[in-house]
Each structure stands twice: as structure tokens, then as C-alpha cells.
Design an enzyme around this catalytic site. Structure first.
Site, mmCIF file in Angstrom:
data_model
loop_
_atom_site.group_PDB
_atom_site.id
_atom_site.type_symbol
_atom_site.label_atom_id
_atom_site.label_comp_id
_atom_site.label_asym_id
_atom_site.label_seq_id
_atom_site.Cartn_x
_atom_site.Cartn_y
_atom_site.Cartn_z
ATOM 1 N N GLU A 17 0.817 -1.213 0.000
ATOM 2 C CA GLU A 17 0.000 0.000 0.000
ATOM 3 C C GLU A 17 0.857 1.272 0.000
ATOM 4 O OE1 GLU A 17 -3.902 -1.084 2.442
ATOM 5 O OE2 GLU A 17 -2.175 -2.301 2.977
ATOM 6 N N SER A 194 -6.179 -4.168 1.156
ATOM 7 C CA SER A 194 -6.445 -3.850 -0.248
ATOM 8 C C SER A 194 -6.945 -5.054 -1.044
ATOM 9 C CB SER A 194 -5.188 -3.287 -0.942
ATOM 10 O OG SER A 194 -4.830 -2.069 -0.361
ATOM 11 N N TYR A 265 -9.054 -0.005 -6.613
ATOM 12 C CA TYR A 265 -8.010 0.889 -7.130
ATOM 13 C C TYR A 265 -7.963 1.045 -8.643
ATOM 14 C CZ TYR A 265 -6.312 0.358 -2.393
ATOM 15 O OH TYR A 265 -6.214 0.336 -1.031
ATOM 16 N N ARG A 305 -10.710 2.946 11.625
ATOM 17 C CA ARG A 305 -11.915 2.742 10.815
ATOM 18 C C ARG A 305 -12.342 1.301 11.027
ATOM 19 N NH1 ARG A 305 -10.615 2.297 5.134
ATOM 20 N NH2 ARG A 305 -11.186 0.130 5.414
ATOM 21 N N ASP A 307 -14.794 -1.810 10.007
ATOM 22 C CA ASP A 307 -15.589 -2.269 8.863
ATOM 23 C C ASP A 307 -16.474 -3.445 9.260
ATOM 24 O OD1 ASP A 307 -13.973 -0.424 7.603
ATOM 25 O OD2 ASP A 307 -12.875 -1.879 6.377
ATOM 26 N N GLU A 321 -13.223 -6.085 9.962
ATOM 27 C CA GLU A 321 -11.833 -5.741 10.268
ATOM 28 C C GLU A 321 -11.754 -4.322 10.802
ATOM 29 O OE1 GLU A 321 -9.138 -5.253 7.053
ATOM 30 O OE2 GLU A 321 -10.685 -4.688 5.618
ATOM 31 N N ASN A 323 -9.003 -0.949 10.880
ATOM 32 C CA ASN A 323 -7.795 -0.352 10.303
ATOM 33 C C ASN A 323 -7.321 0.759 11.214
ATOM 34 O OD1 ASN A 323 -7.401 -1.433 7.368
ATOM 35 N ND2 ASN A 323 -9.608 -1.174 7.650
ATOM 36 N N GLY A 327 -6.838 4.748 5.077
ATOM 37 C CA GLY A 327 -6.549 5.690 3.988
ATOM 38 C C GLY A 327 -6.904 7.107 4.412
HETATM 39 N N1 LIG Z 1 -16.925 -13.183 4.825
HETATM 40 C C1 LIG Z 1 -17.142 -12.387 3.771
HETATM 41 N N2 LIG Z 1 -18.380 -12.300 3.214
HETATM 42 C C2 LIG Z 1 -18.603 -11.493 2.159
HETATM 43 N N3 LIG Z 1 -17.655 -10.729 1.582
HETATM 44 C C3 LIG Z 1 -16.404 -10.795 2.071
HETATM 45 C C4 LIG Z 1 -16.085 -11.603 3.204
HETATM 46 N N4 LIG Z 1 -14.777 -11.430 3.490
HETATM 47 C C5 LIG Z 1 -14.289 -10.566 2.576
HETATM 48 N N5 LIG Z 1 -15.254 -10.168 1.717
HETATM 49 C C6 LIG Z 1 -15.087 -9.240 0.579
HETATM 50 O O1 LIG Z 1 -13.700 -9.064 0.324
HETATM 51 C C7 LIG Z 1 -13.301 -7.713 0.597
HETATM 52 C C8 LIG Z 1 -11.912 -7.677 1.207
HETATM 53 O O2 LIG Z 1 -11.890 -8.438 2.395
HETATM 54 P P1 LIG Z 1 -11.342 -7.828 3.764
HETATM 55 O O3 LIG Z 1 -11.488 -8.875 4.782
HETATM 56 O O4 LIG Z 1 -11.998 -6.529 4.032
HETATM 57 O O5 LIG Z 1 -9.787 -7.640 3.451
HETATM 58 P P2 LIG Z 1 -8.883 -6.342 3.138
HETATM 59 O O6 LIG Z 1 -8.076 -6.123 4.382
HETATM 60 O O7 LIG Z 1 -8.037 -6.773 1.994
HETATM 61 O O8 LIG Z 1 -9.784 -5.189 2.839
HETATM 62 C C9 LIG Z 1 -14.403 -7.172 1.474
HETATM 63 O O9 LIG Z 1 -14.506 -5.782 1.390
HETATM 64 C C10 LIG Z 1 -15.644 -7.882 0.905
HETATM 65 O O10 LIG Z 1 -16.040 -7.283 -0.343
HETATM 66 MG MG LIG Z 2 -11.379 -4.523 3.905
#
Ligand SMILES: Nc1ncnc2c1ncn2[C@@H]1O[C@H](COP(=O)(O)OP(=O)(O)O)[C@@H](O)[C@H]1O
Ligand SMILES: [Mg+2]
Length: 371
Positions: A17, A194, A265, A305, A307, A321, A323, A327
């Protein structure tokens, strides 16, 4: 001489990143209140080299992302206890010297995972955001979810797999990883961001290949129950009481399977944002409350943040998660949510620096031994 607070803005970094950080830092430098702060731009290149960049060149150049000048002098962080420390030149000449506070505008592993924070602790310098512990546990999606769950915050069911177990017997590890889960599942490296290495698995015979790919990025990978989810984010700013923003909603475009790296991105129409999120008042209250609980459960400082997934089927929220250095471009969600909740970008930066100085003062006031 100046009696302004000397703020080293740290950007770049050794993570995937890096480029996002160059944009975040351009915004931070542009918006810091120059009546109170003297800005010292310090870049970290992808090899980990720290350089002192010329603020007037940065300002003359403008643009949405900072560049790291090849010939910018290399500097190092020297501990301060009892002497002249701070940011010192590596090869003679001058360096910025003592700084009052560091603003790490860095994202991802080796940046917001407690490593840089540990270095700043050893150097005894104040810094913006979470400390070593909260940074490290927040970066690890498995540990973060365990702590959230322990605090009563719902998380989607998942299994954490080690690369060792997968390498020993891929088929057996994949079979264990699907226990109790239904398709689709998400496979994701534990310590990335990301959406790098994230896979939506829709058929069980695709699970092993997804795991093999994710294990290229991390030694621990999650296999998580896929949620038919609305993606809801909340910004939290430390204070008494905590300042919790209105939630926003990210709507990845239908032609993306999920909020992937491409959607984030590469595709300018990858997602739309609703700020505030279109939630019922009770849902808005609920998710803001959960965000405050997550901030406390993970012992964050300064900002985060948080999520969530809002399950379209069951209607409940799941913590996804957190953060600790989200960003920070002027169009990033964290500052936008704060702005929509009454904290404009420059005031937000000032507040974060004040919090960092206050936290440093309090921790420094602690006894180190029984005297
Ligand atoms: N358990 C889940 N159910 C539905 N969508 C998911 C799930 N886990 C991840 N995603 C999708 O993948 C994206 C990235 O996963 P995330 O865990 O937020 O990792 P990162 O740290 O890369 O953002 C999420 O924003 C969502 O769109
Ligand atoms: Mg995420």
C-alpha cells in the site's frame, strides 16, 4: 527558531500500500495547520530507506501523490533518552534533528502492524495513532476477530490455517477448513489489505487453489463464511466520550464479485458510497455502538476505521476488520466520515496530533521502577 510543534510526516513504506500512502500523505501535508505545526516530510522507500524530503519542493510540485526524490538525504531515527536524538543524517550533512511528534501516514504490514510503532517507542518519540499492541492485533484478522468476539461483537464463522499444516497435507487442510461452512466462502491472507490475495470460493474444488495463492502472501490464512453482505464502515476518533462517526456504505459495482483490488483501485467506477449509509435509525445506532466497542476491545488509540458486514439475509452486523491507519486522502472514507460528522479534515489532523502528544506525556509520566 520557531516554537511550532515539529511534526514528522512518515510516508511510503515497505507494504503493497506504498502508493496509497503517497496519496494519503500528500493530503495530510497539505491540510496540516501551519500556524501550529512545522512539517517535516520523511519518506520510507520500498527497500526501507528513510529520506528527508524538501517541503518547498513538495509544495511547488503539488499533485495528488508525493514523490520520493532520489537525492533526498538519507536519515535515521536515533533514540533520544538523555541526549540529542531525533532524525539524524546517515552520511554527514544536516538532518531534521529533534521532532515533537511523528505522524505515520503508512498502511499495511511493516507500517501499521506495530513494527514502526515499536521503533518510535524505542526512540521515545510521540506518534499519532495506536500503540504497538493495538496496531499488531488489529492487523491480524484472526486475533482481531477473536478479541472482538470475546467482547461480544458478532463475527462471521471462520477457520484459521497455517501454511505449515497446508503444506503437510493440502487436501486434509482444505477439508478441515470447510467444516461447518457453506458456499461461498472467502479465503484471505491474515495480515494483508487492499483485498490482495482475497478469493471468493464458489465451489469446493476451487478451495485448494485459492489457499495456495493466499499462502503466497501470508503464513496464516482465513477461510471465512461468505456473507450476502452490505459493507458498512464507521470512523472512530479517540476522546471522552469517543467520537463515533455516522456509518457509510460501500457498494461495489455489480460487475465486481466483491470489493476486490480491481474495484478498489483500478476501476474508477468500482464502487459507489452512501454517506451516511441508508440504514434504519436503530441499525445506525447499533453499528456505531459496535464500532465503539471494537475500538475499546482492541485497545486502539487515536483513530480507527471499523468495517462491518450487514447480513442481507439475517439482518445482523458482523465485525469484519479494523484499520488503525486507514486511507487518509481527502476523499478517503475515514476523513470523509469524520467531516460528515462535524470534524473537518484540518481539525481532525490537529486533534490527532494533540492526542499523540497527550498520550506520550501520560506514558512518560509513569514510574519505570519502584523508587
Ligand atoms: N466473509 C465475507 N463475506 C462477504 N464478503 C467478504 C467476506 N470477506 C471478505 N469479503 C469481501 O472481500 C473484501 C476484502 O476483504 P477484507 O477482509 O476486508 O480484506 P482487506 O483487508 O483486503 O480489505 C471485502 O470488502 C468484501 O467485499
Ligand atoms: Mg477490507
Amino acid at each position: 527558531m520557531t516554537d511550532k510543534i515539529r511534526v514528522a510526516v512518515l510516508y511510503g513504506g515497505r507494504s503493497g500500500e506504498h502508493e496509497v500512502s503517497l496519496q494519503s500523505a500528500a493530503s495530510v501535508i497539505r491540510h496540516l495547520d501551519r500556524t501550529r505545526f512545522e512539517v517535516i516530510p520523511v519518506s520510507i522507500d520500498k527497500a526501507g530507506r528513510w529520506q528527508w524530503n524538501d517541503l518547498s519542493l513538495i509544495e511547488a510540485r503539488g499533485g495528488p501523490a508525493l514523490a520520493i526524490a532520489e537525492d533526498a538525504p538519507e536519515i535515521r531515527l536515533a533514540p533520544r533518552p538523555g541526549g540529542e536524538g531525533g532524525l539524524l543524517p546517515v552520511a554527514g550533512g544536516s538532518g531534521p534533528g529533534a521532532v515533537d511528534v511523528v505522524f505515520p501516514v503508512l498502511h499495511g504490514p511493516l507500517c501499521e502492524d506495530g513494527t514502526v510503532q515499536g521503533l518510535l517507542e524505542l526512540a521515545e518519540v510521540a506518534y499519532v495513532g495506536s500503540g504497538v499492541l493495538a496496531s499488531a492485533v488489529s492487523m491480524d484478522k484472526d486475533i482481531a476477530k477473536r478479541l472482538a468476539a470475546l467482547a461480544g461483537i458478532p463475527v462471521a464463522p471462520y477457520h484459521a490455517l497455517t501454511r505449515q499444516a497446508f503444506a503437510r497435507d493440502p487436501a486434509a487442510a482444505a477439508a478441515r477448513a470447510r467444516e461447518g461452512l457453506t458456499l461461498p466462502v472467502f479465503v484471505k491472507p491474515c495480515n494483508m489489505g487492499s483485498s490482495v490475495g482475497v478469493h471468493k470460493v464458489k465451489a469446493w474444488d476451487a478451495l485448494e487453489a485459492a489457499l495456495a495463492d493466499a499462502f503466497q502472501y501470508d503464513l496464516k490464512v482465513l477461510v471465512e463464511q461468505g456473507i450476502d453482505a452490505r459493507e458498512i464502515e464507521v470512523a472512530v476518533l479517540e476522546g471522552e466520550p469517543l467520537h463515533v462517526s455516522l456509518a457509510s456504505e460501500l457498494n461495489p459495482s455489480p460487475h465486481h464479485d466483491f470489493y476486490s483490488y480491481e474495484a478498489k483501485y483500478l476501476d474508477p467506477d468500482g464502487a459507489t458510497v452512501d454517506l451516511p449509509a441508508r440504514l434504519e435509525p436503530a441499525e445506525m445506532d447499533r453499528v456505531r455502538g459496535l464500532a465503539a466497542e471494537a475500538f475499546a476491545a482492541l485497545e486502539c488509540s487515536g483513530l480507527a476505521r471499523v468495517d462491518f458486514f450487514l447480513d442481507r439475509q439475517g439482518g445482523g452486523f458482523f465485525f469484519n476488520e479494523i484499520n488503525t491507519l486507514p486511507g487518509f486522502t481527502a476523499i478517503s472514507m475515514y476523513p470523509k466520515m469524520m467531516e460528515a460528522s462535524g470534524v473537518p479534515y484540518p481539525a481532525l489532523l490537529s486533534r490527532l496530533i494533540d492526542l499523540a502528544l497527550e498520550r506520550h506525556r501520560l506514558r512518560h509520566g509513569l514510574k519505570r521502577e519502584r523508587l
